[in-house]
Structure formats: C-alpha cells, structure tokens
Design a protein around this motif. Structure first.
Motif, short mmCIF file in Angstrom:
data_model
loop_
_atom_site.label_atom_id
_atom_site.label_comp_id
_atom_site.label_asym_id
_atom_site.label_seq_id
_atom_site.Cartn_x
_atom_site.Cartn_y
_atom_site.Cartn_z
N UNK A 57 0.80 -1.11 0.02
CA UNK A 57 -0.13 -0.01 -0.04
C UNK A 57 0.83 1.41 0.01
N UNK A 58 0.19 2.37 -0.31
CA UNK A 58 0.88 3.68 -0.44
C UNK A 58 1.46 4.24 1.07
N UNK A 59 0.79 4.07 2.30
CA UNK A 59 1.12 4.36 3.39
C UNK A 59 0.33 4.17 4.57
N UNK A 60 0.73 3.37 5.47
CA UNK A 60 0.00 2.92 6.54
C UNK A 60 0.27 3.93 7.84
N UNK A 61 0.60 5.26 7.61
CA UNK A 61 0.83 6.15 8.71
C UNK A 61 1.95 5.87 9.43
N UNK A 62 2.08 6.23 10.79
CA UNK A 62 3.11 6.20 11.68
C UNK A 62 3.49 4.47 12.18
N UNK A 63 4.54 4.41 12.56
CA UNK A 63 5.02 3.13 13.16
C UNK A 63 4.70 2.99 14.44
N UNK A 64 3.38 2.44 14.78
CA UNK A 64 2.92 2.50 16.19
C UNK A 64 3.85 1.60 17.13
N UNK A 65 4.47 0.70 16.73
CA UNK A 65 5.40 -0.21 17.31
C UNK A 65 6.50 0.54 17.90
N UNK A 69 7.38 0.82 22.03
CA UNK A 69 8.73 0.43 22.52
C UNK A 69 9.55 1.67 23.38
N UNK A 70 9.01 2.96 23.35
CA UNK A 70 9.55 4.17 23.97
C UNK A 70 8.73 4.29 25.36
N UNK A 71 9.38 4.20 26.31
CA UNK A 71 8.98 4.38 27.54
C UNK A 71 8.63 5.94 27.86
N UNK A 72 8.92 6.57 27.28
CA UNK A 72 8.99 8.15 27.34
C UNK A 72 8.10 8.86 26.23
N UNK A 73 8.31 9.80 25.95
CA UNK A 73 7.54 10.81 24.66
C UNK A 73 8.40 10.95 23.78
N UNK A 74 9.65 10.49 23.67
CA UNK A 74 10.59 10.99 22.61
C UNK A 74 10.16 10.49 21.31
N UNK A 75 9.63 9.19 21.11
CA UNK A 75 9.17 8.82 19.77
C UNK A 75 7.95 9.42 19.35
N UNK A 76 6.95 9.67 20.41
CA UNK A 76 5.78 10.54 19.97
C UNK A 76 6.38 11.84 19.45
N UNK A 77 6.93 12.75 20.20
CA UNK A 77 7.28 13.94 19.77
C UNK A 77 8.05 13.64 18.42
N UNK A 78 8.85 12.93 18.02
CA UNK A 78 9.61 12.78 16.96
C UNK A 78 8.55 12.49 15.71
N UNK A 231 -1.84 11.32 24.91
CA UNK A 231 -0.85 10.53 25.08
C UNK A 231 -0.36 10.76 26.88
N UNK A 232 -0.28 12.10 27.19
CA UNK A 232 0.11 12.32 28.48
C UNK A 232 -1.00 11.88 29.29
N UNK A 233 -2.05 11.78 29.11
CA UNK A 233 -3.25 11.28 29.87
C UNK A 233 -3.07 9.74 30.13
N UNK A 234 -2.54 9.03 29.11
CA UNK A 234 -2.42 7.57 29.20
C UNK A 234 -3.50 7.10 28.28
N UNK A 235 -4.60 7.82 27.75
CA UNK A 235 -5.69 7.24 27.12
C UNK A 235 -4.99 6.71 25.70
N UNK A 236 -4.13 7.43 25.16
CA UNK A 236 -3.48 6.67 24.08
C UNK A 236 -2.72 5.68 24.11
N UNK A 237 -2.27 5.16 24.92
CA UNK A 237 -1.36 3.95 25.01
C UNK A 237 -2.69 2.85 25.52
N UNK A 238 -3.79 2.84 26.27
CA UNK A 238 -4.62 1.96 26.58
C UNK A 238 -5.43 1.74 25.16
N UNK A 239 -5.68 2.66 24.40
CA UNK A 239 -6.26 2.54 22.87
C UNK A 239 -5.09 1.51 22.02
N UNK A 240 -4.05 1.88 22.26
CA UNK A 240 -2.85 1.23 21.32
C UNK A 240 -2.76 -0.21 21.86
N UNK A 241 -2.68 -0.36 22.95
CA UNK A 241 -2.69 -1.82 23.51
C UNK A 241 -3.77 -2.72 23.00
#
Length: 254
Positions: A57-65, A69-78, A231-241
C-alpha cells in the motif's frame, strides 16, 4: 527500508517510499521523506515531483510499534515533528506534486496526499484516518481537502475508509486506473505538467498556496496538540494496547 529519488523522464523526479511490510514510517523515515521531496523541488531541472510507494500500500501512517517501545515521549514527539515536516515538504515543494496511490492510504498517508497538488489512484486504493482506533488524532486538516466537510467528519469519527472511486466522484482524485497502470498514469500527468515553463510553474505553485483558504500548517499543528494530550493522559496507550491485542481490523467504506 528506504526513501529513494529517481529521474526517469526529463523534468520529473520520482520520490519512492519503501518500508516493508506496510509502509508505516518510523520517525527517521518521515524526515527522510521530507528531505527527499524538498531536495527534488529545489532542483532547477525538476518541474514536477511524483510521490509513490512500493509494496502492499501507499502508506499506513506512523510506526505504532516504535512508539510502544518508547517508555517516554521521545518517539511521539519525533513522529509529530516528522509528520509535520513531511506534510509541509509536500505542500511547500517548489513544483507541483503528483501522488500515485495504491492499496491503503491511511493516517499519515492522508497528510501526504491531502497536501499534494494532484492524485492518481489505482482501483484498489482506499483512503482513511483510523486515528481514533489507534489512540491518536490528526490529519483531519488534510482529509478535509479530499472530501466535503460532513463526510470528513463521519469518516473521522467512524474510522471508515473511502475508495478511489469515491474520491474521484468528489473531484479530489484526478484519475482512477488499474493498479498495473498506476505509475504510467501518474507519469503521464506529471509529464503534461513538466512541459510547462519551469519558472512559471514555480510561480504558479507559490500563487496557489498563497490563496489557499486554510493554513494547513497551523490547523494540523492545532490537531497535534490533542494527540499529545491523549498520550500524556495515558488514554492513547490504552487504545494502542487494545488495538495490538485485536490485530488488524477490517476497513469500512464511505
């Protein structure tokens, strides 16, 4: 895994994304794509850029994995900054950008094609923002450039997809062709554009961006703020999981 640039025809630069298995780009991939598009547009010999992809496919967006793997917010900000850079590079490219879309175009893919100047799609192409199913927000700015306002909202809230035929009916896709003919069709449109005077094309691109009724940079940046809050609230992590446990979900259609 790469972003490469070729010049198969005079005046045309083809920027190709190849990140198996689904072209979900890591942070560096978004920056590499931004750099490639900007470099192609700056080349005085280039009069049109074709944005294409290899694979399923053309593009599936951001690499969620990568973010999981990032325990902080570095990957999200990136990812936020990388997507912003890539979308901006397409929009600000000094010459017109033709997106050649096949298969799925999701999430960040919508940001790319929504900021392109023209879209040629294969018959199997689908477009959508599954952001709410992935614990994210964003790119409604760009989906709104592809479909009418109320359809954009319905697609966004439901995470459904629209077909290439749907978008062609709304006028945002220039041409729909069999998958085997996609690259040729995109090159034909790019060739027609590239036959114009190069300097005048650059004036035209700047003029059209200058009269755009929506500031795509500001509106997308506004959306990204809510992604970070989720993401800061933890909501995003729960949905991604939850999404990771469920596996790939079927796509609906508009």
């Amino acid at each position: 895994m790469s972003v490469s640039t070729s010049a198969p025809d005079k005046g045309i630069a083809v920027v190709t994304v190849d990140y198996p298995p689904v072209n979900a780009l890591p942070v560096q991939g978004w920056y590499d794509l931004a750099d490639a598009v900007r470099a192609a547009g700056r080349d005085p010999e280039t009069r049109c850029v074709v944005l294409a992809a290899e694979g399923r496919g053309f593009n599936a967006g951001v690499d969620i994995k990568e973010m999981q793997r990032d325990t902080g917010h570095t990957a999200l900000i990136g990812a936020n900054r990388g997507c912003y850079a890539a979308f901006s590079a397409v929009y600000e490219c000094e010459v017109p950008v033709v997106a050649a879309v096949h298969g799925f175009c999701l999430g960040g893919g919508i940001g790319l094609v929504g900021n392109a100047d023209a879209i040629v799609a294969s018959e199997d192409a689908t477009f959508g923002l599954p952001e709410l199913d992935r614990g994210a927000l964003g790119a409604a700015t760009h989906l709104a450039r592809l479909v009418p306002q109320h359809l954009m909202r319905a697609l966004y809230y439901t995470s459904r997809t629209a077909t290439a035929a749907d978008l062609h009916a709304h006028g945002s896709v220039w041409q729909v062709v069999p998958r085997a003919e996609l690259r040729q069709a995109a090159m034909e449109l790019a060739g027609e554009i590239a036959r114009k005077d190069g300097t005048l094309l650059r004036f035209a691109k700047a003029a059209i961006n200058g009269i755009d009724p929506v500031d795509v940079h500001r509106s997308y940046r506004f959306e990204q703020g809510f992604t970070f809050e989720a993401n800061l609230s933890g909501l995003a992590d729960r949905i991604r999981d939850d999404f990771g446990q469920q596996g790939t979900q079927g796509e609906g259609r508009a």
